[in-house]
Design a protein around this motif. Structure first.
Motif, mmCIF file in Angstrom:
data_model
loop_
_atom_site.group_PDB
_atom_site.id
_atom_site.type_symbol
_atom_site.label_atom_id
_atom_site.label_comp_id
_atom_site.label_asym_id
_atom_site.label_seq_id
_atom_site.Cartn_x
_atom_site.Cartn_y
_atom_site.Cartn_z
ATOM 1 N N TYR A 34 25.409 -42.332 30.891
ATOM 2 C CA TYR A 34 24.508 -42.689 30.984
ATOM 3 C C TYR A 34 23.551 -42.560 30.120
ATOM 4 N N TYR A 35 23.250 -41.480 29.247
ATOM 5 C CA TYR A 35 22.409 -41.166 28.249
ATOM 6 C C TYR A 35 22.957 -42.364 27.039
ATOM 7 N N THR A 36 24.351 -42.345 26.789
ATOM 8 C CA THR A 36 24.842 -43.101 25.551
ATOM 9 C C THR A 36 24.662 -44.507 25.911
ATOM 10 N N MET A 37 24.706 -44.965 27.167
ATOM 11 C CA MET A 37 24.445 -46.265 27.463
ATOM 12 C C MET A 37 23.190 -46.716 27.199
ATOM 13 N N LYS A 38 22.253 -45.936 27.424
ATOM 14 C CA LYS A 38 20.738 -46.302 27.371
ATOM 15 C C LYS A 38 20.488 -46.240 25.990
ATOM 16 N N ASN A 39 20.966 -45.286 25.107
ATOM 17 C CA ASN A 39 20.481 -45.021 23.939
ATOM 18 C C ASN A 39 21.103 -45.482 22.614
ATOM 19 N N ASP A 40 22.503 -45.913 22.728
ATOM 20 C CA ASP A 40 23.284 -46.417 21.880
ATOM 21 C C ASP A 40 23.515 -47.800 21.831
ATOM 22 N N PRO A 41 22.748 -48.573 20.972
ATOM 23 C CA PRO A 41 22.930 -50.157 21.161
ATOM 24 C C PRO A 41 24.351 -50.512 20.812
ATOM 25 N N THR A 42 25.291 -49.773 20.284
ATOM 26 C CA THR A 42 26.432 -50.338 19.955
ATOM 27 C C THR A 42 27.360 -49.806 20.991
ATOM 28 N N LEU A 66 34.604 -47.062 15.628
ATOM 29 C CA LEU A 66 33.402 -47.191 14.653
ATOM 30 C C LEU A 66 32.706 -45.770 14.591
ATOM 31 N N GLN A 67 32.389 -44.934 15.718
ATOM 32 C CA GLN A 67 32.039 -43.766 15.813
ATOM 33 C C GLN A 67 32.781 -42.608 14.742
ATOM 34 N N ALA A 68 33.825 -42.803 14.719
ATOM 35 C CA ALA A 68 34.839 -41.968 13.800
ATOM 36 C C ALA A 68 34.425 -42.583 12.289
ATOM 37 N N GLN A 69 33.990 -43.814 11.967
ATOM 38 C CA GLN A 69 33.757 -44.112 10.813
ATOM 39 C C GLN A 69 32.259 -43.933 10.127
ATOM 40 N N ARG A 70 31.273 -43.612 11.083
ATOM 41 C CA ARG A 70 29.852 -43.399 11.120
ATOM 42 C C ARG A 70 29.814 -42.096 10.121
ATOM 43 N N PRO A 71 28.958 -42.118 9.250
ATOM 44 C CA PRO A 71 28.419 -40.812 8.392
ATOM 45 C C PRO A 71 27.841 -39.811 9.539
ATOM 46 N N GLN A 72 28.327 -38.658 9.594
ATOM 47 C CA GLN A 72 27.545 -37.671 10.526
ATOM 48 C C GLN A 72 26.398 -36.927 10.033
ATOM 49 N N PRO A 73 25.621 -36.960 10.599
ATOM 50 C CA PRO A 73 24.192 -36.230 10.102
ATOM 51 C C PRO A 73 24.541 -34.717 9.958
ATOM 52 N N ALA A 74 23.745 -34.442 8.692
ATOM 53 C CA ALA A 74 23.924 -32.931 8.477
ATOM 54 C C ALA A 74 23.398 -31.883 9.754
ATOM 55 N N PRO A 75 23.998 -31.060 9.773
ATOM 56 C CA PRO A 75 23.751 -29.908 10.814
ATOM 57 C C PRO A 75 22.594 -29.238 10.481
ATOM 58 N N GLN A 76 21.527 -29.028 11.765
ATOM 59 C CA GLN A 76 20.356 -28.463 11.577
ATOM 60 C C GLN A 76 20.513 -27.086 11.710
ATOM 61 N N GLU A 77 19.713 -26.384 10.780
ATOM 62 C CA GLU A 77 19.699 -24.900 10.882
ATOM 63 C C GLU A 77 19.415 -24.139 12.146
ATOM 64 N N ARG A 78 18.439 -24.717 12.766
ATOM 65 C CA ARG A 78 18.092 -24.346 14.359
ATOM 66 C C ARG A 78 17.867 -25.540 15.095
ATOM 67 N N GLY A 79 18.506 -25.449 16.195
ATOM 68 C CA GLY A 79 18.396 -26.637 17.127
ATOM 69 C C GLY A 79 16.939 -26.415 17.995
ATOM 70 N N LYS A 80 16.435 -27.381 18.754
ATOM 71 C CA LYS A 80 15.617 -27.252 19.762
ATOM 72 C C LYS A 80 15.227 -26.222 20.640
ATOM 73 N N PHE A 81 16.452 -25.936 21.177
ATOM 74 C CA PHE A 81 16.444 -24.741 22.317
ATOM 75 C C PHE A 81 17.153 -23.379 21.703
ATOM 76 N N SER A 82 17.481 -23.203 20.360
ATOM 77 C CA SER A 82 17.869 -21.880 19.927
ATOM 78 C C SER A 82 16.796 -20.862 19.942
ATOM 79 N N ARG A 83 17.374 -19.898 19.959
ATOM 80 C CA ARG A 83 16.347 -18.472 20.128
ATOM 81 C C ARG A 83 15.999 -18.188 18.538
#
Length: 87
Positions: A34-42, A66-83
């Protein structure tokens, strides 16, 4: 008169997947779908067979490629919910 073997041309068979089958195919929860249907126009739009929303399997496969061919974003050092570790 000679008999001719006339056969109808083979119709392409399209498979339709329910929401539960899509979740099984991607090994994800319904909330992800449901999240992907709402937020990913592709992401493929569901169609209705009666009252049931279903997805064309060929469209899901194309989206996956198409998703496999997309460039992946760089990993973040800390996520929103990390301690934050305090030493």
């Amino acid at each position: 008169m000679s008999e001719q073997n006339v056969s109808a041309p083979a119709l392409p068979t399209e498979r339709y997947l329910s929401i539960a089958r899509v979740c099984d195919k991607f090994s994800r929860a319904k909330s992800w779908l449901y999240y992907t249907m709402k937020n990913d126009p592709t992401f493929p739009k569901p169609i209705r067979l009666g009252t049931w929303p279903v997805f064309k399997e060929s469209e899901l496969e194309a989206w996956l490629v198409l998703q496999a061919q997309r460039p992946q974003p760089a990993p973040q050092e800390r996520g929103k919910f990390s301690r934050k570790v305090i030493v």
